[in-house]
Design a protein around this motif. Structure first.
Motif, PDB file in Angstrom:
ATOM      1  N   ILE B 239       0.889  -1.781   0.217  1.00 50.70           N
ATOM      2  CA  ILE B 239      -0.338  -0.396  -0.164  1.00 50.70           C
ATOM      3  C   ILE B 239       0.770   0.861   0.070  1.00 50.70           C
ATOM      4  N   ALA B 240       2.095   1.584   0.903  1.00 48.27           N
ATOM      5  CA  ALA B 240       2.880   2.120   0.968  1.00 48.27           C
ATOM      6  C   ALA B 240       3.215   2.410  -0.712  1.00 48.27           C
ATOM      7  N   GLY B 241       3.687   1.280  -1.179  1.00 46.06           N
ATOM      8  CA  GLY B 241       4.219   1.293  -2.808  1.00 46.06           C
ATOM      9  C   GLY B 241       5.438   0.808  -3.290  1.00 46.06           C
ATOM     10  N   PHE B 242       5.333   0.210  -2.102  1.00 47.39           N
ATOM     11  CA  PHE B 242       7.174  -0.207  -1.982  1.00 47.39           C
ATOM     12  C   PHE B 242       6.693  -1.681  -3.091  1.00 47.39           C
ATOM     13  N   GLU B 243       8.152  -2.129  -4.178  1.00 51.43           N
ATOM     14  CA  GLU B 243       7.899  -3.222  -4.604  1.00 51.43           C
ATOM     15  C   GLU B 243       8.218  -4.133  -3.899  1.00 51.43           C
ATOM     16  N   ASN B 244       7.075  -5.424  -3.335  1.00 48.94           N
ATOM     17  CA  ASN B 244       7.880  -6.295  -2.225  1.00 48.94           C
ATOM     18  C   ASN B 244       8.643  -7.226  -3.097  1.00 48.94           C
ATOM     19  N   LYS B 245       8.729  -7.909  -4.056  1.00 48.48           N
ATOM     20  CA  LYS B 245       9.568  -8.340  -4.701  1.00 48.48           C
ATOM     21  C   LYS B 245      11.034  -8.241  -4.832  1.00 48.48           C
ATOM     22  N   LYS B 246      10.930  -6.196  -6.385  1.00 49.55           N
ATOM     23  CA  LYS B 246      12.669  -6.206  -5.431  1.00 49.55           C
ATOM     24  C   LYS B 246      12.903  -6.124  -4.744  1.00 49.55           C
ATOM     25  N   LEU B 247      12.037  -5.446  -2.792  1.00 49.54           N
ATOM     26  CA  LEU B 247      13.329  -6.033  -2.681  1.00 49.54           C
ATOM     27  C   LEU B 247      13.463  -7.298  -1.296  1.00 49.54           C
ATOM     28  N   VAL B 248      12.647  -8.436  -1.645  1.00 48.93           N
ATOM     29  CA  VAL B 248      13.355  -9.568  -1.165  1.00 48.93           C
ATOM     30  C   VAL B 248      14.265 -10.173  -2.460  1.00 48.93           C
ATOM     31  N   LEU B 249      14.599  -9.322  -3.614  1.00 46.52           N
ATOM     32  CA  LEU B 249      15.718  -9.897  -4.337  1.00 46.52           C
ATOM     33  C   LEU B 249      16.533  -9.599  -3.721  1.00 46.52           C
ATOM     34  N   THR B 250      16.456  -7.845  -3.415  1.00 48.76           N
ATOM     35  CA  THR B 250      17.814  -7.018  -3.024  1.00 48.76           C
ATOM     36  C   THR B 250      18.452  -8.082  -1.693  1.00 48.76           C
TER      37      THR B 250
END
Lengths: 313, 359
Positions: B239-250
């Motif tokens: 909802i805050a606009g973060f891209e979870n997938k990218k964060l997990v990859l990082t």
């Protein structure tokens, strides 16, 4: 050696290799259906295999070893179940802890009883069943039959009885289950215990029906392959039979292949397979398991409350 | 004026609250260590070891495990990094059990680079990148194929253990010493600096810098904030606009990179060569999980807990030579510490238990 002999040998080996996987994954399916994920299967297997070696060594009775091992499995499972349901522990962490301490206990016990770090002396085993097929003989372990029977019984329990419905409710939506009058904590405790007991039989099988002694490396990740099989089989005990057979086959095939390269004539550039290349055969079942899980995985549906501690309001 | 006082009071309250939080954490950790020592002694007595032996064992562990700071710090360095390998994905809500395999590829990549180029920097980078790539594999499987990262990591660990053994035995052994690989050239070794009080292995500095860098990233930057939010509540994060997938990859790339770097410094700074049975590599990745949990999933805590666990392990080796007990006593202690740490509610449970009793 005719091709038929090879097929029968492979089949016997696969059925043997699948047995501990099937027992552990059936137990884990029961556990996970109630909402607890127990990644300590490997540790339970090590400790119960050790128990079996001790009991058989001192009493000479492999049947007693089976019973004691499943009781030990039940106890460790209950401990895990108690921590994760009543005390809301992080289930992955507790499982990791059980795996860590199992090796420590195993080594201490081995050293205390036999003055060795590596393994136990040889102990008595259950007799194999010999089924003649044509000219070849299919070797079947009695516990393999028990494992398949238990898988079918567990499927019946889960899918066809009221008890099964209650168990599944605890894993899908514990709050509704509680409202229905099911004691979620107690159910999870019990089912984690039962899963542990199944895994205990698996550990015992390794000693009293297969290898005939205990060594620290003997489980070699079977507890984890069983976990992979649980998600591969989509939390269904009957599919788990198929999955366990598949993974058992990979293992058997790798063993068979590593023996086969010693017998046949190899071209010069492949002779490394007889020496250092043997490690590659050991890696094969894990890679095959992983690839299979990756290919199949997309469509599975796991219990919705799996791994989440249930906290009563 | 009034507002200023208010702000000051808020600030003070904040500090005392945080102090209490740290105090509670410290209490829980000490309790679990004590509990573990007691249970381990109980298990040993149950097994029929004489009861004074466990006391003697603890005396040796704590006296000898922590008396040589130079050895302790160098031994702890790879462990700090494998602990960070578990920690960074954990802050993003993921379990990276793959530290073991990531350490293997890091060590081998570093050794090969060091042998061919003789450059320390390139060898370190190669190790880190190899680990990060392997970490990314887990993340990609998790994000795009929905494969449980724990299961996948364990399969990869086992497969890589055997494949690494094959690679070491087939391509890297020293012809004159067949069970060892060629040695890292002097130009690519991490130096040991004599500081008078201790001989500091620079591996420790690499590990320390990684922990501090991680702490900065996760608690002082936007990316780190996003990763922590995604770990605490993936829905809020979306909802805050973060891209979870990218964060997990990082986070997995970061974690894998840490374990790979751990393999690097193990080869370049401590053992300098590998053996065909992988004795020098085995176990650091698994132990890193314990170290991270004991460090309360906090980068600074991880440094302290890794040093503590390394001390236990060194002490374990001493009880083997001094008392003839298996060094795996240390494994047992660590396993029980990990289990008791998993009970977040233990403290509250005890509190309510005693309150009920008092009534």
């Amino acid at each position: 050696m005719t091709p038929i002999d090879d097929v029968i040998t492979l089949l016997s080996l696969s059925l043997t290799s699948m047995t501990p996987l099937l027992l552990a994954s059936t137990g884990e399916i029961l556990t996970e259906k109630s909402g607890v994920v127990n990644i300590g299967l490997e540790g339970i297997m090590i400790l119960t295999a050790l128990t079996s070696a001790i009991v058989t060594n001192y009493t000479g009775n492999p049947y007693l070893a089976l019973i004691v091992s499943s009781a030990v499995g039940l106890a460790i499972g209950m401990l895990m179940g108690y921590l994760s349901s009543y005390l809301h522990s992080n289930q992955i962490v507790v499982g990791t802890g059980i795996n860590m301490l199992a090796l420590g206990i195993a080594t201490l016990t081995l050293y205390r009883l036999w003055g060795e770090y590596g393994g136990s002396p040889s102990v008595g085993k259950l007799a194999d069943l010999q089924l003649p097929i044509g000219n070849a003989i299919l070797t079947l372990k009695p516990i393999s039959v028990v494992a398949i029977g238990l898988a079918i019984a567990s499927w019946f329990l889960l899918e066809k009885t009221t008890w099964g419905l209650r168990i599944r409710a605890c894993g899908e939506n514990p709050h509704s289950a509680e409202a229905m009058g099911v004691n979620v904590y107690r159910t999870r405790l019990l089912l984690t215990g039962i899963g542990g007991a199944y895994t205990g039989i698996a550990g015992s099988f390794l000693v009293v029906n297969w290898v005939g002694f205990f060594s620290r490396e003997m489980t070699s990740g079977r507890g984890f392959v069983a976990l992979a099989n649980v998600s591969f089989s989509n939390w269904h005990p009957l599919t788990a039979i198929l999955g366990a057979f598949l993974f058992g086959f990979f293992e058997a095939f790798a063993t068979w292949l590593s023996l086969k390269v010693q017998q046949v004539i190899l071209p010069e550039y492949l002779t490394f397979l007889r020496t250092s290349g043997q490690s590659l055969f050991k890696a094969l079942p894990y890679l095959a398991t992983l690839v299979t899980v990756v290919v199949i995985m997309k469509k599975v549906k796991m219990p919705r409350a799996l791994g989440k501690p249930y906290i009563k309001e | 004026m009034n507002g200023k006082v208010h702000v000051m009071r808020k600030l003070l309250e904040n500090i005392t609250n945080r102090k209490r939080e740290y105090g509670l954490a410290l209490l829980e950790i000490s309790l679990s260590i004590l509990l573990s020592l007691t249970i381990t002694a109980g298990i040993m007595i149950l097994m029929g070891y004489p009861s004074e032996l466990s006391l003697a064992a603890y005396t040796v562990i704590f006296a000898k495990g922590f008396d040589n700071a130079s050895y302790l710090f160098s031994r702890a360095s790879p462990l700090i990094l494998t602990a960070l390998a578990f920690l960074y994905p954990a802050l993003t809500g993921m379990f990276n059990i793959g530290g073991e395999g990531q350490l293997y590829v890091g060590a081998i990549a570093s050794l090969v680079t060091a042998l061919y180029t003789g450059s320390l920097l390139l060898a370190l980078i190669a190790g880190g990148l190899a680990g990060a790539a392997l970490g990314m594999v887990l993340a990609l499987l998790r994000v795009y194929r929905n494969v449980n990262e724990v299961v996948a990591a364990i399969m990869i660990n086992w497969a890589l253990f055997n494949i690494s053994m094959f690679v070491i035995a087939t391509y890297l052994t020293d012809p004159s010493i067949p069970h060892l690989t060629k040695q890292v050239p002097d130009s690519a070794k991490l130096p040991v600096v004599d500081l008078g009080i201790i001989r500091l292995n620079t591996s420790f500095l690499v590990a320390l810098a990684s922990a501090i860098g991680g702490a900065y990233l996760f608690y002082r930057t936007k990316l780190g904030f996003a990763m922590r939010v995604s770990g605490l509540n993936p829905i809020a994060s979306t909802i805050a606009g973060f891209e979870n997938k990218k964060l997990v990859l990082t986070s997995f790339a970061l974690g894998g990179g840490m374990a790979g770097l751990g393999g690097s410094i193990l080869v370049l700074g401590i053992v300098h060569r590998l053996d065909t049975m992988m004795m020098s590599l085995y176990g650091y990745g698994f132990l890193g999980i314990g170290a991270s949990l004991l460090g309360r999933n906090n980068p600074v805590g991880v440094v302290v807990s890794s040093i503590f666990l390394s001390g236990l392990l060194i002490g374990g080796q001493w009880i083997e030579t001094r008392l003839g007990l298996p060094h795996q006593v240390a494994d047992l202690i660590i396993g029980i510490i990990v289990i008791s740490l998993a009970i977040p509610f233990a403290y509250h449970y005890m509190k309510t238990f005693f309150r009920v009793r008092r009534k």
